[in-house]
Design an enzyme around this catalytic site. Structure first.
Site, PDB file in Angstrom:
ATOM      1  CE  LYS A  96      18.546 -20.076  -1.679  1.00 28.63           C
ATOM      2  NZ  LYS A  96      19.046 -21.310  -1.182  1.00 28.63           N
ATOM      3  CG  ASP A  97      17.112 -25.206  -2.753  1.00 31.71           C
ATOM      4  OD1 ASP A  97      18.341 -25.131  -2.818  1.00 31.71           O
ATOM      5  OD2 ASP A  97      16.453 -24.792  -1.773  1.00 31.71           O
TER       6      ASP A  97
ATOM      7  CD  GLN B 161      16.355 -29.743  -2.918  1.00 32.62           C
ATOM      8  OE1 GLN B 161      17.457 -30.074  -2.500  1.00 32.62           O
ATOM      9  NE2 GLN B 161      15.499 -29.045  -2.206  1.00 32.62           N
TER      10      GLN B 161
ATOM     11  CG  HIS C 180      13.421 -23.698   6.318  1.00 26.35           C
ATOM     12  ND1 HIS C 180      14.518 -23.031   6.824  1.00 26.35           N
ATOM     13  CD2 HIS C 180      13.907 -24.616   5.458  1.00 26.35           C
ATOM     14  CE1 HIS C 180      15.623 -23.541   6.290  1.00 26.35           C
ATOM     15  NE2 HIS C 180      15.281 -24.499   5.455  1.00 26.35           N
TER      16      HIS C 180
HETATM   17  P1  AMP Z   1      17.002 -26.748   3.173  1.00 27.60           P
HETATM   18  O1  AMP Z   1      16.798 -26.783   4.640  1.00 27.60           O
HETATM   19  O2  AMP Z   1      17.921 -25.686   2.688  1.00 27.60           O
HETATM   20  O3  AMP Z   1      17.276 -28.105   2.594  1.00 27.60           O
HETATM   21  O4  AMP Z   1      15.594 -26.316   2.568  1.00 27.60           O
HETATM   22  C1  AMP Z   1      14.413 -27.016   2.883  1.00 27.60           C
HETATM   23  C2  AMP Z   1      13.307 -26.513   1.989  1.00 27.60           C
HETATM   24  O5  AMP Z   1      13.123 -25.109   2.202  1.00 27.60           O
HETATM   25  C3  AMP Z   1      13.615 -26.702   0.504  1.00 27.60           C
HETATM   26  O6  AMP Z   1      12.435 -27.101  -0.153  1.00 27.60           O
HETATM   27  C4  AMP Z   1      14.056 -25.321   0.093  1.00 27.60           C
HETATM   28  O7  AMP Z   1      13.843 -25.053  -1.277  1.00 27.60           O
HETATM   29  C5  AMP Z   1      13.148 -24.455   0.953  1.00 27.60           C
HETATM   30  N1  AMP Z   1      13.707 -23.106   1.073  1.00 27.60           N
HETATM   31  C6  AMP Z   1      14.966 -22.775   1.477  1.00 27.60           C
HETATM   32  N2  AMP Z   1      15.153 -21.443   1.405  1.00 27.60           N
HETATM   33  C7  AMP Z   1      13.991 -20.918   0.942  1.00 27.60           C
HETATM   34  C8  AMP Z   1      13.558 -19.595   0.637  1.00 27.60           C
HETATM   35  N3  AMP Z   1      14.345 -18.540   0.776  1.00 27.60           N
HETATM   36  N4  AMP Z   1      12.293 -19.432   0.168  1.00 27.60           N
HETATM   37  C9  AMP Z   1      11.480 -20.502   0.007  1.00 27.60           C
HETATM   38  N5  AMP Z   1      11.834 -21.769   0.268  1.00 27.60           N
HETATM   39  C10 AMP Z   1      13.067 -21.985   0.728  1.00 27.60           C
END
Ligand code: AMP
Length: 269
Positions: A137-138, A141, A25
């Protein structure tokens, strides 16, 4: 709150999250700060994107440390809405997502991407960012959000940021916090098998041989349950049968470790 920023012609960067923040994040926050004048993050565990109630109920919440982490990077603002604010009434919108919502995550998590589209569209309406930052990572999405942004005519530019990993290769994820020490130790296998799969692809092995190898990696340990391993065309997300079917491919995987579902991918496969 954001009106004065817009009036002064400063650019707004937006980083939507579900909290339980980690370095993945924070990499998005850093990129937003580099590319825009004012960075706003959001934390909202969006109920409409969870197809599994226990996953929602057990989603980690670490608000105090999240705020400390955001402050340590001098993030300009945090949007922390309640469920009532985001959904004053049930959201019944069904989004047309071009079919990219029907494979992989879409197949195994029915309704998930419609929920993602619901919340991201509401957040875009609130924040009206110039640029929005999402992690690769997603991967699926990100494709859905690009599609939705274009089809609904949002002005925000979508910026994709690389996957941040732990030392053993495990992709950082809020859900990793739920792994017990033994599960955490084993979970490096997910990215390691993607890495090995890529080496097999480079040495001329067929997709069938690679799939067999990857499934075998997780077969002997009852703690693991592989849900899918697919190599898809990076643009259309069509699932490939032969590696020669596309020039720009991404390998994607979803694995349960105990009851914790983790995803990862290998771009430029
Ligand atoms: P989340 O809180 O899991 O919904 O993720 C919020 C954002 O952080 C999304 O755009 C995810 O793709 C990104 N994100 C989560 N994990 C990672 C990671 N390991 N590397 C890069 N971006 C990430």
């Amino acid at each position: 709150m954001l009106d004065p920023i817009r009036k002064s012609a400063r650019t707004i960067g937006f980083v939507p999250t579900m909290g339980a923040l980690h370095q993945g994040h924070l990499s998005l926050i850093r990129e937003s700060k580099k590319q825009t004048d004012f960075t706003i993050a959001s934390i909202f565990v969006n109920p409409t994107q969870f197809n599994n109630k226990s996953d929602f109920d057990n989603y980690p919440i670490t608000l105090d440390t999240d705020c400390e982490m955001l402050e340590s990077l001098s993030t300009d603002a945090l949007f922390l809405p309640s469920v009532n604010e985001m959904y004053p009434e049930p959201d019944t919108r069904i989004f047309e997502l071009g079919g990219i919502d029907l494979v992989m995550e879409g197949k195994f998590r029915p309704g998930h991407f419609n929920g993602v589209a619901q919340i991201v569209s509401k957040l875009f309406d609130f924040v009206q960012p110039d640029k929005s930052f999402f992690g690769q990572k997603d991967f699926q999405q990100l494709a859905i959000i690009r599609y939705m942004t274009q089809s609904l005519g949002y002005k925000t530019e979508i910026i994709a940021c690389p996957i941040i990993r732990e030392a053993d290769g495990l992709a950082m994820s809020s859900r990793n916090m739920r792994l017990n020490p033994d599960q955490r130790k084993k979970s490096g296998l997910i990215s390691q098998s993607l890495q090995k799969a890529k080496e097999m692809a480079d040495s001329g092995k067929s997709l069938h041989e690679i799939r067999t190898y990857v499934f075998q990696q997780f077969a002997s340990d009852p703690e693991f349950k592989i849900e899918y391993f697919e190599v898809v065309d990076t643009a259309s997300l069509n699932e490939l049968h032969e590696l020669t079917d596309s020039k720009d491919k991404t390998a994607c995987i979803a694995v349960f470790v105990g009851d914790i579902r983790l995803i990862d991918n290998y771009p430029k496969f």
